[in-house]
Design a protein around this motif. Structure first.
Motif, PDB file in Angstrom:
ATOM      1  N   THR C 322     -34.967  16.797 100.449  1.00 42.57           N
ATOM      2  CA  THR C 322     -33.675  16.163 100.688  1.00 42.57           C
ATOM      3  C   THR C 322     -33.902  14.665 100.822  1.00 42.57           C
ATOM      4  N   GLU C 323     -33.194  13.927  99.989  1.00 40.85           N
ATOM      5  CA  GLU C 323     -33.342  12.475 100.060  1.00 40.85           C
ATOM      6  C   GLU C 323     -31.984  11.809 100.017  1.00 40.85           C
ATOM      7  N   ARG C 324     -31.977  10.540 100.417  1.00 45.81           N
ATOM      8  CA  ARG C 324     -30.707   9.828 100.517  1.00 45.81           C
ATOM      9  C   ARG C 324     -30.532   8.861  99.349  1.00 45.81           C
ATOM     10  N   TYR C 325     -29.355   8.894  98.752  1.00 46.58           N
ATOM     11  CA  TYR C 325     -29.033   8.011  97.634  1.00 46.58           C
ATOM     12  C   TYR C 325     -27.706   7.308  97.894  1.00 46.58           C
ATOM     13  N   GLY C 326     -27.576   6.110  97.330  1.00 45.14           N
ATOM     14  CA  GLY C 326     -26.334   5.365  97.503  1.00 45.14           C
ATOM     15  C   GLY C 326     -25.280   5.740  96.483  1.00 45.14           C
ATOM     16  N   ALA C 327     -25.737   6.152  95.279  1.00 42.91           N
ATOM     17  CA  ALA C 327     -24.793   6.467  94.206  1.00 42.91           C
ATOM     18  C   ALA C 327     -25.361   7.605  93.357  1.00 42.91           C
ATOM     19  N   ILE C 328     -24.468   8.345  92.720  1.00 50.21           N
ATOM     20  CA  ILE C 328     -24.874   9.452  91.860  1.00 50.21           C
ATOM     21  C   ILE C 328     -24.205   9.291  90.495  1.00 50.21           C
ATOM     22  N   VAL C 329     -24.982   9.464  89.436  1.00 51.54           N
ATOM     23  CA  VAL C 329     -24.406   9.457  88.088  1.00 51.54           C
ATOM     24  C   VAL C 329     -24.538  10.864  87.510  1.00 51.54           C
ATOM     25  N   LEU C 330     -23.419  11.419  87.059  1.00 57.36           N
ATOM     26  CA  LEU C 330     -23.460  12.726  86.418  1.00 57.36           C
ATOM     27  C   LEU C 330     -23.623  12.512  84.916  1.00 57.36           C
ATOM     28  N   ALA C 331     -24.755  12.934  84.387  1.00 58.77           N
ATOM     29  CA  ALA C 331     -25.016  12.800  82.946  1.00 58.77           C
ATOM     30  C   ALA C 331     -25.503  14.145  82.446  1.00 58.77           C
ATOM     31  N   THR C 332     -24.660  15.156  82.669  1.00 58.15           N
ATOM     32  CA  THR C 332     -25.113  16.532  82.451  1.00 58.15           C
ATOM     33  C   THR C 332     -24.985  16.992  81.010  1.00 58.15           C
ATOM     34  N   GLY C 333     -24.365  16.175  80.163  1.00 60.00           N
ATOM     35  CA  GLY C 333     -24.368  16.488  78.734  1.00 60.00           C
ATOM     36  C   GLY C 333     -23.503  17.667  78.332  1.00 60.00           C
ATOM     37  N   TYR C 334     -23.894  18.288  77.228  1.00 57.11           N
ATOM     38  CA  TYR C 334     -23.083  19.353  76.630  1.00 57.11           C
ATOM     39  C   TYR C 334     -23.987  20.468  76.129  1.00 57.11           C
ATOM     40  N   GLU C 335     -23.346  21.561  75.747  1.00 55.37           N
ATOM     41  CA  GLU C 335     -24.037  22.597  74.995  1.00 55.37           C
ATOM     42  C   GLU C 335     -23.205  22.864  73.757  1.00 55.37           C
ATOM     43  N   LEU C 336     -23.790  23.556  72.774  1.00 56.76           N
ATOM     44  CA  LEU C 336     -22.984  23.930  71.614  1.00 56.76           C
ATOM     45  C   LEU C 336     -22.419  25.315  71.862  1.00 56.76           C
ATOM     46  N   ILE C 337     -21.220  25.523  71.399  1.00 57.92           N
ATOM     47  CA  ILE C 337     -20.540  26.796  71.646  1.00 57.92           C
ATOM     48  C   ILE C 337     -21.351  27.921  71.001  1.00 57.92           C
ATOM     49  N   GLY C 537     -18.520   6.642  94.756  1.00 55.72           N
ATOM     50  CA  GLY C 537     -19.968   6.647  94.589  1.00 55.72           C
ATOM     51  C   GLY C 537     -20.481   7.624  93.561  1.00 55.72           C
ATOM     52  N   LEU C 538     -19.561   8.318  92.892  1.00 55.69           N
ATOM     53  CA  LEU C 538     -19.944   9.322  91.889  1.00 55.69           C
ATOM     54  C   LEU C 538     -19.432   8.856  90.518  1.00 55.69           C
TER      55      LEU C 538
END
Lengths: 341, 173, 663
Positions: C322-337, C537-538
């Protein structure tokens, strides 16, 4: 399993062979059949064209009768046309409470839309039934290559029929496999056979039938299995006519018998040709089945079984080697000892 | 209190909608952005979360002259504060039973979930509720229950009611 | 008695068109506590702001009600005006929404004006109960977390780290890079995809401020903007990366060699201890626990025997930190159907020569299973006729998804170009619904493909069947001529839809943000805040937010990084003062608020209080103002009514209700 059978108009006419073979299989596979009391026309040919109300009311009346007599026992419709029409009324009644009440008013009797409507293939998708059938197959159709043909009404539209994929159904294949036959993969299993133009426009219909027969043969099939009286009649009855035309064009005949899937089941379960209704087929179908039954069974080992066999052989070899080594080691030692003495 | 339209003599209801800031209020803004048209009978009161709506606010509205009250929030599972709408749901369902027990028509107090992208649903809800309340007429038509509402207002803050509420809410998450 | 000023905005004709603003101001003057009411053409303009400031001073106002657009639009702006240009506390302000929820939804002044007056009356009543609120300074943890290590995550990580802030990339696969290194060439410039993406991957690995956690997933996120406590599970790799040198001996000796390679889209095999591709980052292998014989059956151990540094550790376990962060970026991408499940008419995956666009990328790629030769998977022969089907799954609400996947028109054209380039005399048919090529040099590329001889046919393929000679018979319709088209193809490429990756819904709940109906993360505003979310922050980067191509993904990743850098540059941020507050004298210490709080912001503490001029020590609830998000759930649960929400206090809401009900 118990089903309320809706015979429809084809049961004792074009689909007589289907009725006979299905009854034989049902008797021997523990499927119990009641008949829907006082059933009437499903409305297939003209009901829905006349009006939506008539299209729903005709099948709903029979379904209501079934419900009154047998509660939520599933209604079995062997004919794909009946199946489609009964399901339409059922789906409409289930979709909207308003529509269900309207239907009740139209037929003048209560209809709860509780009982499901199933087609001829459905009962065999129940694991117990499939097991029983498999156990009762005494004359397997060893390796007979079968093209399963579904046509249109069994699988389309998706909103009405739910039992399989509308573009790539696989359930008839699973049932046919029970007989020891080998279903082939082919592309025309849901293409139109043109049966609606059977009488009105045979010129439009014939190329459709011809394509289906040709595709089945191209895919390596020796026989076609169907689950619809109309498809069956259309393919079976027109084959000779098409071959005559092909001969005139100098083309090879398309020679392939057409069965109801239930005929294949019945025959494999030991029914005589008459019991399975095979004598009624236009394209003679007895000799192919008889021949298939005499074929040698090629047992395909699964990769796991092959592996196990390999390991067993290797172990045996290793054990033999060890024994030989031990014997060899023991022999000179003995010799030495003797020499020493 | 001008309850009837001066020109037509038609009854114009007063409906108060408690809308959460993140979903329904945004949905109402979007309805405006899309220039959707709906009756002016419903006025929106912004709260941070449907979980902020105290049943006493609803009573206050019904006691002091509103003809209907709507509580709207995010769809279950979508709460900006993760669980606020679950509390609101249980709280308001129990409270609704109480209000109906007091003799009020069920349409007078309703709970709806409308997301920030459901401008159409917001419009449809306003139209629907407005029509329902118009059909019921003013609160005075539920006259005997007015006294009952006052009685309910006296009991709603009782420890027993809260105990049940709290147990139910805890169970909900 | 308060002195409230009511300022009614015309918003040009936006409000004044259907609301008689002067009448609203007149009515406001009659409302209790209103000391002034006036109108202005644009209250948010510099001139409008000055007007408010002047009147506040001139009339000595102590509360402000602005009747204008939605508070979601300009409430912040007006607060800033009060804070910077007047002596008034910025929270002594209410906004009456007479635009979005009044003038825009009603057709004439007959209806709009009385409703606007009602809304103003409600705001005036509430304003009277407003109290001064003060923000606190919250320290900002100067680290960023990137969830997802595709090109979006990589770009954002590099940009943030280059600005001097430490970054952690959490990637659930065994390597960062995502889909981009799998591609052969990128449109419209046809530059080698791996050649431009793998250097960025190594740059990440070498960057002193970037930490890469592969085979890892975010399990829990607590806290708030500036201070997120993130729990990350790093799954067992069974290899000690401190000892491993990445020599690859284990890979060459592993006896489990028949596992379909994910990187080559199942068209080649890999071993159980493996690196998905040579340039993978980290450049060290992992053991696939599902296929390793040692881990599944307990026998083998070949890799441990051959490893020269003894890095193999079959006893390795998951590590949770568990660590502390100031900001989070969601870069989870995609999948193909998964088209095989949906499109039985295309063979449902049973025809080896009907492949997806990504499989085609691997086929034409020099590092792919065929070393860049386009060969049919079924028999290894070169296809002479290829059919490309676009929109498989996209824009198909019946079977797939309703939206357009945006990149397929361009990579479809690229596939056609590559096929004709590599197969001399090859014929290529492209079945399409529309051709959408908005982008720099995109349409030129498409036109070029047309000129090279690709046959574009407007219509969909309705059925693909396989003939005994191995040809794929494609039956379709040319909707421009109205004819049925039948093509005997050797290979079919399906350009399939981009869909959200598995687990997006769960992640959305973990990080407490929303998904749109199609399952992609929702941005705070579709036009003006495209990389932010409604959760402070997200931030969003790349296809996590919706289908897009590589240039757009990289641009968005840069934008998200800029937002993160902006946040991390601050020493501290202001807290939201609209939080719960407990009146100690009323609190009974029952703890109902503790249980109901979703942020664990309320705790029970012992406090010495002065009651009736006596000192008593009691247990009371205390709110952590940093953790409290101001939802107000605790205020309703509070039996003695000790808990109240600042900014939306009980009295204010009650007065607001009353103002409407009795008017």
């Amino acid at each position: 399993m118990r089903y309320a059978n809706f015979p429809g108009c084809s049961a004792s006419t074009t689909g007589k062979a289907y009725t006979e073979s299905f009854s034989y299989v049902a008797r021997h596979a523990g499927i119990e059949i009641d008949e829907v009391p006082d059933w009437n026309c499903c409305g297939a040919s003209a009901g829905r064209l006349q009006s939506d109300d008539l299209g729903d009311a005709l099948p709903a009346r029979s379904l209501a009768n079934a419900e009154a007599a047998f509660g939520d026992e599933p209604v079995l419709a062997l004919c794909a046309g009946c199946y489609s029409n009964l399901r339409r009324a059922l789906v409409h009644a289930r979709e909207s409470e308003d529509r269900r009440r309207q239907i009740e008013a139209l037929i003048g009797q209560p209809y709860e839309a509780k009982a499901d409507v199933v087609c001829g293939i459905d009962p065999f998708l129940e694991p117990e039934v499939a097991q029983t059938v498999k156990a009762r197959v005494t004359q397997p159709l060893n390796g007979l290559k079968v093209a399963c043909y579904y046509g249109c009404a069994l699988v389309r539209p998706r909103a009405l029929t739910t039992f399989d994929d509308e573009e790539d159904p696989q359930s008839m294949e699973a049932v046919v496999k029970l007989t020891g036959a080998e279903p082939v993969e082919w592309g025309s299993k849901t293409e139109c056979c043109g049966a609606s133009h059977h009488v009105s426009n045979p010129t439009a219909m014939k190329p459709l039938v011809e394509r289906i027969l040709a595709d089945a043969i191209d895919a390596g099939a020796e026989a076609i299995a169907t689950a619809c009286p109309l498809c069956n009649m259309n393919l079976d009855m027109r084959e000779a006519e098409i071959n005559k035309a092909r001969a005139a064009r100098g083309e090879a005949p398309l020679d392939i018998p057409v069965y109801f899937f239930a005929q294949l089941l019945a025959s494999a379960m030991g029914a005589s040709d008459a019991e399975a209704g095979i004598t009624r087929n236009f394209v003679p179908g007895s000799s192919l089945l008889a021949e298939a039954k005499t074929r040698e069974v090629v047992v395909e080992l699964t990769p796991e079984q092959k592996k196990a066999a390999r390991i067993a052989a290797a172990k045996k070899q290793a054990a033999a080697r060890k024994a030989a080594q031990a014997a060899a080691a023991a022999a000179p030692a003995q010799g030495k000892e003797e020499a020493h003495e | 209190m001008p309850r009837d339209n001066e020109q037509t003599g038609e009854f114009t209801p007063k409906i108060l909608a408690f809308c959460c800031n993140w979903c329904t209020y945004a949905g109402a803004d979007l309805a405006g952005l899309n220039r959707m048209n709906y009756p002016a009978d419903v006025k929106v009161l912004r709260v941070p979360c449907s979980g902020r709506v105290n049943p006493q606010y609803v009573l206050k509205a019904l006691q002091s002259g509103c003809d209907g009250v709507l509580v709207c929030g995010c769809h279950p599972g979508d709460c900006h504060y993760s669980t606020g709408n679950y509390y609101a749901k249980r709280r308001m369902m129990i409270f609704k039973r109480m209000v109906e027990f007091a003799g009020l028509s069920p349409e007078r107090f309703q709970i709806r979930w409308i997301s920030g992208s459901e401008a159409g649903k917001f419009r449809d809800t306003v139209v629907e509720v407005s029509e329902q309340i118009r059909a019921l007429g003013p609160m005075e038509n539920d006259a005997p229950s007015r006294a009952a509402i006052d009685a309910v207002a006296g009991t709603v803050a009782s420890p027993e009611a809260d105990e049940e509420l709290f147990a139910a809410a805890k169970e909900a998450i | 008695m308060s002195r409230i000023g009511v300022f009614v905005c015309h918003c040009g004709t936006n409000i004044a068109g259907t609301v008689d603003v002067e009448a609203v101001a007149d009515a406001a003057r009659q409302m209790p506590n209103v000391a002034y009411a006036g109108t202005n053409k644009y209250m948010c303009s510099a001139q409008g702001q000055d007007y408010i400031v002047d009147i506040i001073k001139e009339h000595n106002l102590d509360r402000v009600v602005i009747a204008s657009c939605s508070p979601r639009m300009h409430e912040r702006l007006f607060r800033k005006v009060l804070a910077e240009k007047t002596d008034l506390n910025p929270y002594l302000l209410e906004v009456a929404n007479i635009r979005e929820q009044c003038s825009w939804v009603h057709k004439d002044k007959q209806i709009g004006t009385p409703k606007a007056i009602n809304l103003v009356a409600m705001a005036v009543a509430k304003a009277d109960c407003d109290t001064q609120l003060f923000t606190h300074e919250i320290p900002v943890t100067k680290r960023a977390l990137i969830i997802g290590g595709g090109i979006a995550g990589i770009q954002a990580a590099l940009d943030i780290a280059d600005a001097g802030f430490p970054v952690t990339i959490v990637e659930r696969k065994t390597t960062i890079g995502g889909k981009m290194p799998m591609l052969d060439k990128t449109f419209p410039t046809l530059d080698c995809s791996a050649c431009i993406s793998t250097p960025k991957m190594s740059e990440c690995e070498a960057h002193p401020l970037i930490e890469i956690k592969t085979l890892s997933e975010v399990e829990k996120v607590e806290g708030y903007i500036g201070n997120f406590d993130v729990t990350i599970r790093e799954k067992a790799k069974y290899i000690d990366y401190d000892k491993c040198t990445g020599c690859g001996m284990c890979e060459t000796k592993c006896p489990q060699k028949k596992i379909p390679s994910e990187f080559n889209q199942g068209m080649s095999t890999r071993t159980a201890v493996y690196k998905p591709f040579p340039q993978a980052v980290p450049s060290k292998p992992t053991i696939d626990a599902d296929h390793c014989r040692m881990l599944t059956e307990g026998k083998c151990g070949v890799c441990a025997k051959v490893c020269p540094t003894g890095a193999i550790d079959y006893q390795d376990v998951d590590r949770v930190t568990t660590e502390r962060y100031g900001a989070i970026v969601l870069a989870t991408g995609y999948e193909l159907i998964d088209w095989t499940r949906l499109y039985g008419e295309y063979g449902g995956g049973r025809y080896a020569d009907v492949i997806s666009g990504l499989q085609f990328e691997r086929l034409v790629n020099a590092s792919g299973p065929t070393e860049g030769h386009i060969l049919r998977p079924s028999d290894g022969t070169e296809p002479k006729t290829m059919v490309i089907v676009k929109c498989v799954g996209s824009r198909d609400p019946h079977k797939g998804v309703p939206y357009c996947s945006r990149a397929c028109c361009m990579y479809g054209a690229k596939h056609a170009h590559q096929f004709m380039d590599k197969v001399p005399g090859g014929k290529c048919f492209v079945f399409y619904m529309d051709v959408r090529t908005p982008g720099k040099n995109y349409d030129e590329f498409y036109m070029n493909t047309l000129h090279e001889g690709a046959r574009y046919i407007r219509g969909r393929i309705s059925k693909i069947t396989r003939r005994s000679d191995g040809k794929l018979v494609c039956l379709g319709e040319d909707t421009l001529s109205g004819n049925v088209v039948e093509v005997d193809a050797d290979m079919v490429v399906l350009e399939t839809a981009m869909v959200p990756p598995e687990g997006a819904k769960k992640l959305a709940q973990t990080v407490n943000t929303q998904l749109g109906p199609e399952g992609f993360f929702t941005e705070a505003h579709p036009k003006l805040r495209p990389v932010e979310t409604n959760t402070g922050g997200l931030y969003l980067a790349g296809t996590a937010q919706g289908p897009k191509d590589i240039p757009d993904t990289v641009a968005q990743a840069g934008a998200a990084a800029a937002k993160v850098i902006g946040l991390l540059c601050k020493q501290s941020i202001e807290s939201n003062p609209m939080v719960a507050h407990v009146d100690d004298s009323k609190c009974s210490g029952c703890g109902a608020c503790v249980d109901i709080c979703p942020y664990s912001a309320v705790t029970l503490v012992e406090k010495t209080l002065r009651e009736n001029s006596r000192k008593v020590t009691r247990t009371v609830a205390q709110v952590n103002e940093g953790l409290c998000q101001g939802c107000g759930a605790c205020t309703v649960a509070c039996r003695p009514g000790a808990s109240d929400l600042l900014g939306f206090n009980d009295e204010g809401i009650m007065r607001e209700v009353e103002a409407y009900a009795t008017r």
